[in-house]
Design an enzyme around this catalytic site. Structure first.
Site, mmCIF file in Angstrom:
data_model
loop_
_atom_site.group_PDB
_atom_site.id
_atom_site.type_symbol
_atom_site.label_atom_id
_atom_site.label_comp_id
_atom_site.label_asym_id
_atom_site.label_seq_id
_atom_site.Cartn_x
_atom_site.Cartn_y
_atom_site.Cartn_z
ATOM 1 C CE1 TYR A 70 -28.900 -7.565 25.400
ATOM 2 C CE2 TYR A 70 -29.792 -9.582 25.266
ATOM 3 C CZ TYR A 70 -28.935 -8.791 25.928
ATOM 4 O OH TYR A 70 -28.287 -9.216 27.094
ATOM 5 C CG PHE A 122 -0.466 -15.663 23.746
ATOM 6 C CD1 PHE A 122 0.358 -15.098 23.082
ATOM 7 C CD2 PHE A 122 -1.565 -14.880 24.146
ATOM 8 C CE1 PHE A 122 0.695 -13.882 22.858
ATOM 9 C CE2 PHE A 122 -1.654 -13.439 24.020
ATOM 10 C CZ PHE A 122 -0.649 -12.974 23.432
ATOM 11 C CG ASP A 123 1.529 -13.039 27.094
ATOM 12 O OD1 ASP A 123 0.588 -13.089 26.309
ATOM 13 O OD2 ASP A 123 2.300 -12.153 27.010
ATOM 14 C CG ASP A 211 -4.387 -20.014 21.241
ATOM 15 O OD1 ASP A 211 -5.076 -19.194 20.534
ATOM 16 O OD2 ASP A 211 -3.602 -19.478 22.057
ATOM 17 C CB ALA A 213 -4.434 -16.330 17.552
ATOM 18 C CE LYS A 254 -3.228 -11.673 18.277
ATOM 19 N NZ LYS A 254 -3.604 -12.221 19.600
ATOM 20 C CG HIS A 446 5.857 -7.225 29.032
ATOM 21 N ND1 HIS A 446 5.313 -8.022 29.738
ATOM 22 C CD2 HIS A 446 4.982 -7.136 27.975
ATOM 23 C CE1 HIS A 446 4.122 -8.515 29.163
ATOM 24 N NE2 HIS A 446 3.981 -8.055 28.141
HETATM 25 C C1 PLP Z 1 -3.398 -12.515 20.943
HETATM 26 C C2 PLP Z 1 -3.282 -14.022 21.327
HETATM 27 C C3 PLP Z 1 -4.451 -14.529 22.125
HETATM 28 C C4 PLP Z 1 -5.147 -13.528 23.252
HETATM 29 O O1 PLP Z 1 -6.141 -12.900 22.387
HETATM 30 P P1 PLP Z 1 -6.827 -11.487 22.751
HETATM 31 O O2 PLP Z 1 -7.650 -11.225 21.465
HETATM 32 O O3 PLP Z 1 -5.504 -10.440 22.584
HETATM 33 O O4 PLP Z 1 -7.240 -11.670 23.903
HETATM 34 C C5 PLP Z 1 -4.024 -15.924 22.495
HETATM 35 N N1 PLP Z 1 -3.257 -16.682 21.835
HETATM 36 C C6 PLP Z 1 -2.628 -16.188 21.025
HETATM 37 C C7 PLP Z 1 -1.656 -17.158 20.338
HETATM 38 C C8 PLP Z 1 -2.543 -15.054 20.439
HETATM 39 O O5 PLP Z 1 -1.713 -14.505 19.556
#
Ligand code: PLP
Length: 455
Positions: A70, A122-123, A211, A213, A254, A446
């Site tokens: 844990y 990002f959205d 960010d 990713a 990613k 969407h």
């Molecule tokens: C995918 C993504 C996110 C969100 O990440 P999740 O793992 O899907 O929650 C944030 N910023 C960017 C640029 C992304 O491509």
């Protein structure tokens, strides 16, 4: 030149081979929304590169070493060591995915009425800024407006605009650079831009975050395109980028090539203490953050593998190959081609369809009907302004279709099949019908909307 993948296949999964009649029934039953299709109806799935990659043998082996204690599990310490070596951040909190890191960071950092400034949010990032009462301001560089130019770093933030915002407003809570810029054609951000944006933020006393990713794909493109970085390894570029920032939020679905996972990396001990409380309240204890020991091991190993130049070269080549097949068929895509996706210019191909009939969506549907290929529209359906009955008030600036390429999943033959399917459609583009909305929910349209072909 063939794409020379630096790996071979050890485990396979069958993919459905379907008939056009089957796909017509499946898409109609899905309300023409690809998010409603079952995987069993999809032959080549280019909907997302998130969590869709193939694990390596070493990742699977690492998974077996997962320590499910844990608190203080060995797997956490291995994860922490790999992340802090890569990023230099003293605090590395695991979270279940990127948006959890966003929610925790923004809750700790942004007060209602404050703003977050980015090259492009990002959205989910934008949604998480807005949920805590903040405002998300995008300042993409001007080069990004021209889809056809080969400017190397269209993901850059507009530095002049950033300086102007930070000089004129006292309510900026964070500057956030998204690498690569997913919302804008997967375009990379240069190291020069990251450095300069970081300096501006620091001068104004504003925290500077990434960010991250697609940090490895951004690093690859820097080694290919930015003078002064030709002789750097992608790993060196990535390490430098992280060290220029005060922390990061990252979806590890990613560039850690795992199916689930995220990271919140921080330097500031006070901010880390605040985030840790939120982490424990909503994700899990600081040494697992909503993930299993198995996940932590696999993503630590994925973070080691993803900066391999041979892997990145093959991946970039695969994406460029898809773009070149599209170009040969007369279908333009956003230039220059990035690494994680090809963004087809559907507006330019389907000139007989006005934006109100969603040309991007129409091309995505046709790729499914013709070849069982699933992909996502990035046009007026996703980004346009609609009225209450689903009529388009203001179109999106472009009608694009994103072909996202999962990591280490498809072979060159699969990509060739995508190219051939697209070429068939492009021979008689005027046969592709437009679409109209039959159900348009206000929130997250969407994902949940339904459409029908215009006959
Ligand atoms: C995918 C993504 C996110 C969100 O990440 P999740 O793992 O899907 O929650 C944030 N910023 C960017 C640029 C992304 O491509």
């Amino acid at each position: 030149m063939p794409i020379m993948e630096p790996y071979r296949i050890k485990v396979v999964e069958p993919i459905p081979i379907t008939t056009r009649a089957h796909r017509e029934r499946a898409l109609a039953a899905a309300g023409y929304n690809p998010f409603n299709l079952a995987a069993t109806d999809v032959t080549i799935d280019l909907l997302s590169d998130s969590g869709t990659g193939a694990l390596s043998a070493e990742q699977q082996a690492a998974g077996m070493r997962g320590d499910e204690t844990y608190a203080g599990a060995r797997s956490y310490h291995r994860f922490h060591d790999v992340v802090s070596e890569l990023t230099g951040y003293p605090y590395a909190f695991p979270v279940h995915q990127g948006r959890a890191a966003e929610r925790i960071l923004f809750t700790a950092l942004i007060k209602p009425g404050q703003i977050s400034v980015s090259n492009t949010h990002f959205d989910t990032t934008r949604a998480n800024v807005e949920i805590v009462g903040g405002e998300a301001v995008d300042l993409p560089c001007r080069a990004a407006d021209d889809l056809d130019s080969d400017a190397p770093f269209k993901g850059d933030i507009d530095l002049e605009a950033l300086e102007a915002v930070l000089s004129s407003r006292r309510d900026v809570a964070v500057v956030l650079i998204t690498i690569t810029n997913n919302g804008f054609g997967g375009q990379p951000v240069s190291m020069g831009n990251i450095k300069a944006a970081g300096e501006i933020a620091r001068r104004h006393g504003v925290p500077f975050f990434l960010d991250a990713a697609r940090f490895a794909e951004n690093a690859w493109l820097v080694t290919q395109r930015e003078p002064g970085y030709e002789n750097h390894t992608p790993r060196q570029v990535a390490e430098e980028a992280f060290r220029l920032s005060d922390g990061c939020v990252a979806s590890l679905k990613k560039d850690a090539i795992v199916h689930i996972g995220g990271l919140l990396g921080l330097r500031d001990p006070e901010l880390a203490a605040k985030c840790e409380s939120l982490l424990i309240a909503t994700e899990g204890f600081r040494t697992y953050g909503g993930l299993s020991g198995r996940d932590l091991e696999m993503l630590a190993q994925g973070l080691r593998e993803v900066t391999d130049p041979e892997y990145l070269r093959a991946r970039a080549d695969a994406t460029s190959y898809v773009a070149s097949l599209a170009a040969a068929a007369g279908v333009d895509s956003v230039r220059p081609t990035g690494v994680h996706a090809v963004y087809l210019n559907a507006g330019r191909l389907l000139t007989h369809l006005p934006p109100s009939q969603f040309p991007g969506f129409a091309l995505a549907s046709e790729l499914y009907l013709a070849g069982g290929i699933r992909c996502a529209e990035l046009g007026s359906l996703y980004l346009g302004e609609l009225d209450d009955v689903g009529e388009l008030l203001k179109p999106a600036p472009y009608e694009l279709v994103r072909l996202a390429i999962p990591r280490r999943v498809y072979t060159q033959s699969h990509l060739e099949y995508v190219g051939e399917t697209l070429a068939e459609i492009a021979k008689e583009p005027e046969r592709v019908p437009g679409y109209r909305l039959t159900h348009a929910p206000k929130l997250l349209r969407h994902f949940n909307c339904k459409l029908a072909p215009v006959v």
